[in-house]
Enzyme design. Structure first.
Site, PDB file in Angstrom:
ATOM      1  NE  ARG A 332      41.181  88.736  37.277  1.00  0.00           N
ATOM      2  CZ  ARG A 332      42.189  88.311  36.522  1.00  0.00           C
ATOM      3  NH1 ARG A 332      43.212  89.117  36.255  1.00  0.00           N
ATOM      4  NH2 ARG A 332      42.191  87.096  36.005  1.00  0.00           N
ATOM      5  CG  ASP A 621      54.329  83.261  37.422  1.00  0.00           C
ATOM      6  OD1 ASP A 621      54.558  82.446  36.500  1.00  0.00           O
ATOM      7  OD2 ASP A 621      53.338  84.003  37.450  1.00  0.00           O
TER       8      ASP A 621
END
Ligand code: NAP
Length: 742
Positions: A332, A621
C-alpha cells in the site's frame, strides 16, 4: 499416427544455408521425417550437405526436390522467395504442406498470393527465432532451435492437421511453438528484432564515421561490445528484412524517434525527473521482461527446487532481531505514495509479489520509483490526477491483492486500462470487486465467469455508494475505498466481520480523512494525499514464529523490534498471552497511521485454552505456529470457527495435524478447527510441509522442544515469504540447516 511413424514422409528443404541446413539436420537427427531432401542453387553447398550428413539426398533440381514431398520448406533469403515459388509451382502437389523460415511474414504471404493467386490452406508460414551471425551450411547446427521459439502464422482457413504436424516437427527439433497472426508477428519482430538491429548498424556506422582510423573503438568498453554485437549480422539478409517489413518497421522507427527526441529535449532542458522516470521504468522493464513474456509470477517461484530443512532438537532463544517488513503495508505504501503529492520514502520495504507487481504497474503509468534497494524505495508522487495511460495491459503477476485494489483505482481514471495476471491469477474471479464498482458507475469488462483480464473503461464519473460486503474481505473494502477517493460524495463499506484495515490507516497516514463508525469505514471523494516517510513495520505474522519459539524454549529471552501492532493483526499476541506467555509490549508508537512496538518475549509455562472465536480472524495466519504452542502447553487447546484455514495455501488444519502425527503427537481434527492435548512428547521424524511456508516454519520452531531430529520437506516457498528466516532462526538459537535450493 502410429508409434515410430515419422511426421512427414519426405521433406524438401530449399536453400541449404544456416537455417535450412540446421532444420534439415535436426529433422534427420530426431527422425522426424522418412527422408530429408535438400536443394540449393549452389552445387558445392549441396554436395557438402550430403557429405556432412545434413540431408539424406541432394536433389539435382527444384523439381526433383519438390515432387513427391509432403512438406516443402523455403529457407532461402526473403528476397528470393517469389522467384523460387514461381519456379516450384508446377511441381507442387495440391495437398503438400508449404512453409518457410523467413524473418518477415507479410512478404511471404504476399509472394504466395502473387504466385498462386491465393493462400491455400496448406500454406503455413513459419519463423524460427534462432540464428547466429554466421551463414552458410558449414554453420548448420541441429541444436540451433533447441529451447528457442518458433512462430507459426497460419491463416484462419489453414488446414489444422497440417498446423499440428508442423508444430510437432518444430517441437521435435526442441523448439517451443507459438502461433499468431501475420500482422502481429511483423509488428512484434519490427519492435524487438528489426529496430534493435537498425540501431546497432546505425550507431556503429555513426561512430566509425567519426574518424577514419576508427580509433574511437579502442576506448569502447564491454558495454559497447554487448550492445552492438548484432551489427555484425549479415548485411544482405538485413537489407532484405527492412525492405520486406517496411510498414511495421517505419511505425516503430517513428515511435522510437519521437521518444528519443523527448529524451533529447529533457537533457537540453535539464529535466532530470523525466530522465529518471524513463530510465527507472526501463531498468525495471529490463529486469522483468523475461518474466512478463513468459507470463510467470514476479517473484521467481522456488517451488520447483526441492528445499529441505534439517533440525536438531532443543536449544534456547536469545537475541535482538527485526523480522522483514509487513507485506500489506509495503504494498500500500507504493500505491498511496504514487498518488500523493511529493516524495514518499519507504524503509523496510518487503519485495513481495504484490509490491513488485504494483511498483511496475505504477511505473507503466508514468510514476518515477527508485529502488527497491535494500528495503529502500523512493516514490515521486504524481498526485491524485497525475497518472498517465499505460501503453499496454498492466501485468500483475500472481497478485490478487494488486488486481483488486487497482480495479478500484483505475475505474476512476480518465484513461482505459487492462489488468492481466499469470495463469493462476487469471483463474480467480474478480466479480466481488467488479460488481460494486459497477454500482458506483464504473465500466468494467471481464472474461468469462468474472475472471481477468479486467478491461476498465476510463472517463466515467463515479458516485459514492454504501456497500454491505456479503463476505468479509479487506481487498474488496480497500478497492471500494480507493475508488471512493475519486467518487462524488461519500463511499462507505460495512464489513460483516473485522478485516485488516491497513488501507484505512495508511490513508490517514497520508493525510486523507477516513471516517470509521463500528464496522463501517467511509471516505469522501475529492481530497488529496500528502507524501510521508514510512518505516514499514516488521510483519507480525513473521514475528509470530519467534514469539512462540521464545515462549516454548527454556531459558529464552528475545527482543523483536519495530513490530506492526495493527489491532486487526494482534490476535497471536492476545492468544499467547491468554495461554500464559510472557510478552512485553515496549515503546509503542505510530508510523504511517499504524501502531508499532518492540516486543520482549521470555520462556513461560503455557497452558491450553479455548481460543476465543472473536480472536480467530485476527490470528488466522498464525495458527500453524499456535498449534505448536498448544502442543507444548499443559492441558487442552480447542480451536473452533476457523474453516478458512482449510482453504489457505494448504488445508492448514489437516497438514498441521498430519505433521504433528508424524512426530508422534495426536490431535483431533474437527470440521472448523482442532483439539490439541498439550504436554505430549514431540518426537523426531519427517514432516511434509506441502509447500506451505508457514507450516514449514512452524515445525522448525517445534524442534526446540522435540526429542529427536526433524526433517521438513518442500520448504522452498519460505525463501519467498520470509527471505531471512533461516538466518534469523540460526542467529537466535534454532538449530536449523537447509538442504537443496541455491
Ligand atoms: P544463408 O545461410 O545465406 O542461406 C540461404 C541459402 O539459400 C544459401 O545457400 C543461398 O545460396 C540459398 N539461395 C539463395 N537464393 C536461392 C535460390 N533462388 N534458390 C535456391 N537457393 C537459394 O541464410 P540463412 O541465414 O539461412 O537465412 C535463410 C532464411 O532464414 C532467410 O529468409 C532469413 O530471413 C531467415 N532467418 C535467418 C535467421 C538468421 O539468423 N540467419 C534467423 C531466422 C530466420 P547463396 O549463398 O548462393 O545465395
Amino acid at each position: 499416427m502410429g508409434d515410430g511413424e515419422p511426421l512427414f514422409k519426405r521433406v524438401a528443404i530449399i536453400g541449404l544455408g544456416l537455417i535450412g541446413g540446421s532444420l534439415a539436420s535436426a529433422i534427420r537427427q530426431h527422425r522426424l521425417a522418412g527422408q530429408v531432401v535438400g536443394y540449393d542453387r549452389r552445387a558445392e553447398e549441396l554436395a557438402l550437405g550430403e557429405e556432412l550428413g545434413v540431408i539424406d539426398v541432394a536433389a539435382e533440381s527444384l523439381e526433383q526436390a519438390v515432387r513427391g514431398s509432403d512438406l516443402v520448406v523455403l529457407a532461402v533469403p526473403v528476397r528470393a522467395t517469389r522467384a523460387v515459388l514461381a519456379e516450384l509451382k508446377p511441381f507442387l502437389d495440391s495437398d503438400t504442406v508449404l512453409s518457410d523460415v523467413g524473418s518477415t511474414k507479410s512478404s511471404f504471404v504476399a509472394d504466395v498470393e502473387a504466385v498462386f493467386g491465393e493462400l491455400s490452406p496448406h500454406v503455413i508460414p513459419g519463423h524460427p527465432i534462432a540464428g547466429s551471425e554466421k551463414s552458410g551450411i558449414r554453420a548448420a547446427n541441429p541444436e540451433l532451435f533447441a529451447n528457442h521459439k518458433v512462430i507459426l502464422t497460419p491463416a484462419d482457413n489453414a488446414h489444422q492437421p497440417d498446423v499440428e504436424r508442423l508444430r510437432a516437427l518444430w517441437e521435435g527439433c526442441g523448439a517451443t511453438v507459438l502461433t499468431m497472426s501475420v500482422a502481429y508477428h511483423d509488428e512484434v519482430l519490427a519492435a524487438t528484432s528489426h529496430l534493435p538491429h537498425l540501431i546497432a548498424f546505425s550507431l556503429v556506422d555513426t561512430l566509425a564515421g567519426e574518424d577514419e582510423n576508427m580509433d574511437i573503438f579502442r576506448y569502447a568498453a564491454g558495454g559497447f561490445r554487448d550492445f552492438t554485437r548484432i551489427a555484425a549480422s549479415d548485411p544482405v539478409m538485413w537489407h532484405d528484412i527492412f525492405l520486406s517489413n517496411r510498414d511495421a518497421v517505419l511505425r516503430v522507427i517513428d515511435h522510437f524517434t519521437h521518444d528519443l527526441d523527448q529524451l533529447r529535449s529533457a537533457i537540453a532542458a535539464g529535466d532530470g525527473a523525466m530522465l529518471l522516470r524513463v530510465f527507472s521504468r526501463a531498468k525495471a522493464a529490463r529486469e522483468h521482461f523475461t518474466k512478463m513474456l513468459s507470463g510467470q509470477a514476479y517473484v521467481t517461484n522456488n517451488s520447483e527446487k526441492q528445499v529441505t530443512f534439517q533440525l536438531q532438537p532443543g536449544g534456547s532463544i536469545r537475541g535482538d532481531i527485526r523480522v522483514p517488513g509487513d507485506k500489506s503495508m509495503s504494498h500500500r505504501s507504493i500505491m498511496l505514495g504514487a498518488l500523493a503529492e511529493g516524495i514518499t520514502e519507504v524503509k523496510g520495504f518487503l519485495e513481495g509479489e504484490d509490491s513488485l507487481a504494483t511498483l511496475q504497474a505504477f511505473r507503466d503509468m508514468g510514476v518515477t520509483i527508485e529502488g527497491p534497494e535494500d528495503g529502500f524505495v523512493r516514490i515521486h508522487g504524481v498526485g491524485m490526477h497525475g497518472l498517465q495511460a499505460p501503453r499496454g495491459p498492466l501485468y500483475l503477476g500472481n497478485s490478487g491483492t494488486a488486481m483488486r485494489l487497482f480495479a478500484g483505482l483505475l475505474a476512476a481514471q480518465p484513461f482505459d486500462s487492462e489488468l492481466t495476471g499469470d495463469a493462476s491469477l487469471s483463474k480467480r474471479p474478480m466479480g466481488r470487486v467488479a460488481d460494486p464498482l459497477r454500482a458506483m458507475g464504473a465500466v468494467i469488462d471481464t472474461a468469462e465467469g468474472g475472471r481477468p483480464p479486467l478491461k476498465i473503461r476510463g472517463g466515467h464519473k463515479l458516485t459514492g455508494i454504501h456497500y454491505e460486503m456479503p463476505v468479509a474481505s479487506a481487498q474488496v473494502k480497500s478497492c471500494l475505498l480507493l475508488a471512493g477517493l475519486y467518487a462524488e460524495g461519500v463511499t462507505s463499506v460495512t464489513e460483516p466481520a473485522p478485516t485488516r484495515d491497513h488501507t484505512e490507516r495508511m490513508l490517514v497516514g497520508f493525510g486523507y480523512h477516513v471516517h470509521r463508525d463500528g464496522a463501517t469505514a467511509s471516505v469522501t471523494g475529492g481530497g488529496k494525499l500528502t507524501a510521508c516517510a514510512i518505516d514499514v513495520p516488521a510483519d507480525i505474522s513473521s514475528a509470530a514464529f519467534f514469539l512462540v519459539a521464545g515462549s516454548i524454549a527454556p531459558a529464552s529471552e528475545l527482543v523483536l523490534r519495530h513490530v506492526g501492532m495493527n489491532p486487526t493483526r494482534v490476535g497471536v499476541i492476545n492468544i499467547l498471552r491468554q495461554m500464559g506467555a510472557d510478552i512485553e509490549v515496549l515503546e509503542e508508537r505510530e508510523i504511517g497511521g499504524e501502531p508499532v512496538a518492540d516486543l520482549r518475549v521470555r520462556s513461560a509455562e503455557l497452558k491450553g485454552i479455548d481460543i476465543p472465536e472473536e480472536q480467530v480472524p485476527l490470528a488466522i495466519d498464525e495458527f500453524p505456529v499456535l498449534f505448536i504452542a498448544a502442543t507444548c502447553a499443559q492441558g487442552r487447546t480447542v480451536l473452533r470457527g476457523a474453516e478458512e484455514l482449510r482453504v489457505k495455501e494448504s488445508d492448514r488444519i489437516q497438514v498441521m495435524a498430519d505433521g504433528l502425527a508424524a512426530l508422534g503427537v495426536e490431535t483431533t481434527v474437527t470440521p472448523d478447527g482442532i483439539i490439541i492435548d498439550g504436554g505430549q512428547d514431540i518426537g523426531g521424524g519427517t514432516v511434509n510441509s506441502h509447500g506451505d511456508h508457514r507450516i514449514a516454519m512452524s515445525f522448525a520452531v517445534a524442534s526446540l522442544r522435540a526429542n529427536g531430529p526433524i526433517e521438513i520437506t518442500d520448504c522452498a516457498n519460505v525463501a519467498t515469504s520470509f527471505p531471512s528466516f533461516v538466518e534469523l532462526a540460526q542467529q537466535t538459537g534454532i538449530q536449523i540447516r537447509t538442504e537443496g535450493g541455491e
